[in-house]
Design a protein around this motif. Structure first.
Motif, PDB file in Angstrom:
ATOM      1  N   PRO A 118      17.211  24.864  32.414  1.00  0.00           N
ATOM      2  CA  PRO A 118      17.267  25.638  31.311  1.00  0.00           C
ATOM      3  C   PRO A 118      17.095  26.561  31.010  1.00  0.00           C
ATOM      4  O   PRO A 118      18.388  27.966  30.762  1.00  0.00           O
ATOM      5  CB  PRO A 118      16.631  24.585  30.311  1.00  0.00           C
ATOM      6  CG  PRO A 118      16.832  23.526  30.831  1.00  0.00           C
ATOM      7  CD  PRO A 118      16.148  23.690  32.500  1.00  0.00           C
ATOM      8  N   TYR A 121      20.232  29.953  32.077  1.00  0.00           N
ATOM      9  CA  TYR A 121      21.577  29.641  31.962  1.00  0.00           C
ATOM     10  C   TYR A 121      21.065  30.483  30.128  1.00  0.00           C
ATOM     11  O   TYR A 121      19.805  29.654  28.860  1.00  0.00           O
ATOM     12  CB  TYR A 121      22.188  28.318  31.206  1.00  0.00           C
ATOM     13  CG  TYR A 121      22.124  28.233  32.976  1.00  0.00           C
ATOM     14  CD1 TYR A 121      22.773  27.942  33.686  1.00  0.00           C
ATOM     15  CD2 TYR A 121      20.921  27.578  33.818  1.00  0.00           C
ATOM     16  CE1 TYR A 121      23.344  27.563  34.415  1.00  0.00           C
ATOM     17  CE2 TYR A 121      21.656  26.638  34.668  1.00  0.00           C
ATOM     18  CZ  TYR A 121      22.159  26.955  35.702  1.00  0.00           C
ATOM     19  OH  TYR A 121      22.699  26.115  36.856  1.00  0.00           O
ATOM     20  N   ASP A 123      22.360  30.122  25.752  1.00  0.00           N
ATOM     21  CA  ASP A 123      22.560  29.502  24.615  1.00  0.00           C
ATOM     22  C   ASP A 123      23.802  28.987  25.046  1.00  0.00           C
ATOM     23  O   ASP A 123      24.390  28.672  23.925  1.00  0.00           O
ATOM     24  CB  ASP A 123      21.606  29.345  23.321  1.00  0.00           C
ATOM     25  CG  ASP A 123      20.258  29.947  24.008  1.00  0.00           C
ATOM     26  OD1 ASP A 123      19.794  28.782  24.894  1.00  0.00           O
ATOM     27  OD2 ASP A 123      19.925  30.714  23.249  1.00  0.00           O
ATOM     28  N   GLU A 127      27.684  28.111  28.397  1.00  0.00           N
ATOM     29  CA  GLU A 127      26.211  28.164  29.317  1.00  0.00           C
ATOM     30  C   GLU A 127      25.720  27.004  29.255  1.00  0.00           C
ATOM     31  O   GLU A 127      25.679  26.250  30.556  1.00  0.00           O
ATOM     32  CB  GLU A 127      25.640  28.876  28.927  1.00  0.00           C
ATOM     33  CG  GLU A 127      25.335  30.836  29.551  1.00  0.00           C
ATOM     34  CD  GLU A 127      25.474  31.402  30.725  1.00  0.00           C
ATOM     35  OE1 GLU A 127      24.696  31.252  31.341  1.00  0.00           O
ATOM     36  OE2 GLU A 127      26.471  30.375  31.619  1.00  0.00           O
ATOM     37  N   GLN A 128      26.462  26.109  28.626  1.00  0.00           N
ATOM     38  CA  GLN A 128      25.130  25.202  28.931  1.00  0.00           C
ATOM     39  C   GLN A 128      26.055  24.351  29.078  1.00  0.00           C
ATOM     40  O   GLN A 128      25.569  23.257  29.753  1.00  0.00           O
ATOM     41  CB  GLN A 128      25.200  24.091  27.009  1.00  0.00           C
ATOM     42  CG  GLN A 128      24.324  24.993  26.500  1.00  0.00           C
ATOM     43  CD  GLN A 128      22.390  25.131  26.853  1.00  0.00           C
ATOM     44  OE1 GLN A 128      22.542  23.884  27.212  1.00  0.00           O
ATOM     45  NE2 GLN A 128      22.078  25.627  27.263  1.00  0.00           N
ATOM     46  N   HIS A 132      25.170  22.413  32.632  1.00  0.00           N
ATOM     47  CA  HIS A 132      25.292  20.385  32.918  1.00  0.00           C
ATOM     48  C   HIS A 132      25.734  20.213  34.224  1.00  0.00           C
ATOM     49  O   HIS A 132      26.299  18.977  35.164  1.00  0.00           O
ATOM     50  CB  HIS A 132      25.577  19.473  32.022  1.00  0.00           C
ATOM     51  CG  HIS A 132      24.805  19.812  30.552  1.00  0.00           C
ATOM     52  ND1 HIS A 132      23.287  19.461  30.530  1.00  0.00           N
ATOM     53  CD2 HIS A 132      25.293  20.239  28.921  1.00  0.00           C
ATOM     54  CE1 HIS A 132      23.043  19.266  29.278  1.00  0.00           C
ATOM     55  NE2 HIS A 132      23.989  20.353  28.243  1.00  0.00           N
TER      56      HIS A 132
END
Length: 224
Positions: A118, A121, A123, A127-128, A132
């Motif tokens: 995490p 990457y 926020d 990006e999230q 995933h």
């Protein structure tokens, strides 16, 4: 007793004799609660039984293990918590015909180093979502690599704490012993404990038998 396999001559008798040794219960794995191998051996298999098992598995068993089944027993007393019986109908046993490659563990370790983190990457929602997506792809590949670690092997025994002992059935390492230590994230490693050395099935079993005989017959006050 079958002909021409002197390596196992007298071994079944030596194992069974340990049931009468004064300190047999002090050998690791001989007693484990209401379980433990208690120096019992299953009956030997016939040539026809072994051949039928090989046909179901899809691979010829390594010579030392094959002759053990014919001359010593089809499971029971052995290193750690003893030997599993040969169960060719187990779907895992049928994977023994697949190629075994020692380098799979290193390949898995290299892949683990690429795990998406995490902190790498941003926020934002984009990006999230990317995190995933890339983690899911990494995880799928991890599962694939982990599953291949035991391809080409038979699981012949349990060491405890989620560790297992494997016999390589195919590939250049055929006939050698390996430790499945995936429970602690270390993959599948040579039973000899070094990446260079190898232990064959007969060496593995006979080393244990010599240890068991010393332990079961030597008074605690006389042990090193």
């Amino acid at each position: 007793m079958s002909d021409g396999r002197g390596i196992w001559s007298g071994v079944r008798e030596r194992v069974l004799a340990l049931r009468e040794a004064p300190y047999w219960h002090e050998v690791f794995g001989a007693v484990h609660g209401s379980h433990g191998h208690r120096f019992e051996l299953r009956p030997v298999l016939t040539e026809d039984e072994v051949a039928r098992a090989e046909r179901r598995i899809g691979a010829t068993l390594p010579h030392e293990y094959r002759t053990f089944l014919l001359d010593v027993g089809g499971g029971g007393a052995g290193p750690d918590y003893g030997l599993y019986p040969l169960t060719p109908d187990d779907p895992l046993a049928r994977r023994a015909a697949l190629p075994f490659r020692a380098g799979h563990t290193d390949e898995l370790a290299a892949h683990e180093a690429l795990e998406p983190r995490p902190a790498d990457y941003g926020d934002s929602a984009e990006e999230q979502t990317r995190l995933h997506r890339e983690y899911a792809a990494w995880d799928r590949r991890w599962e694939e690599l982990s599953d291949t670690l035991t391809d080409g092997t038979l699981c012949v025994g349990e060491q405890g704490c989620g560790y297992y002992t494997l016999l390589a059935v195919t590939g250049d390492e055929r006939g050698t012993m390996w430790d499945d230590v995936r429970a602690v994230g270390e993959g599948v490693l040579p039973a000899a404990r070094t990446r260079e050395d190898r232990t064959t099935y007969a060496q593995w079993y006979l080393n244990w038998l010599r240890y068991a005989e010393r332990r079961a017959t030597t008074p605690p006050t006389e042990r090193p």
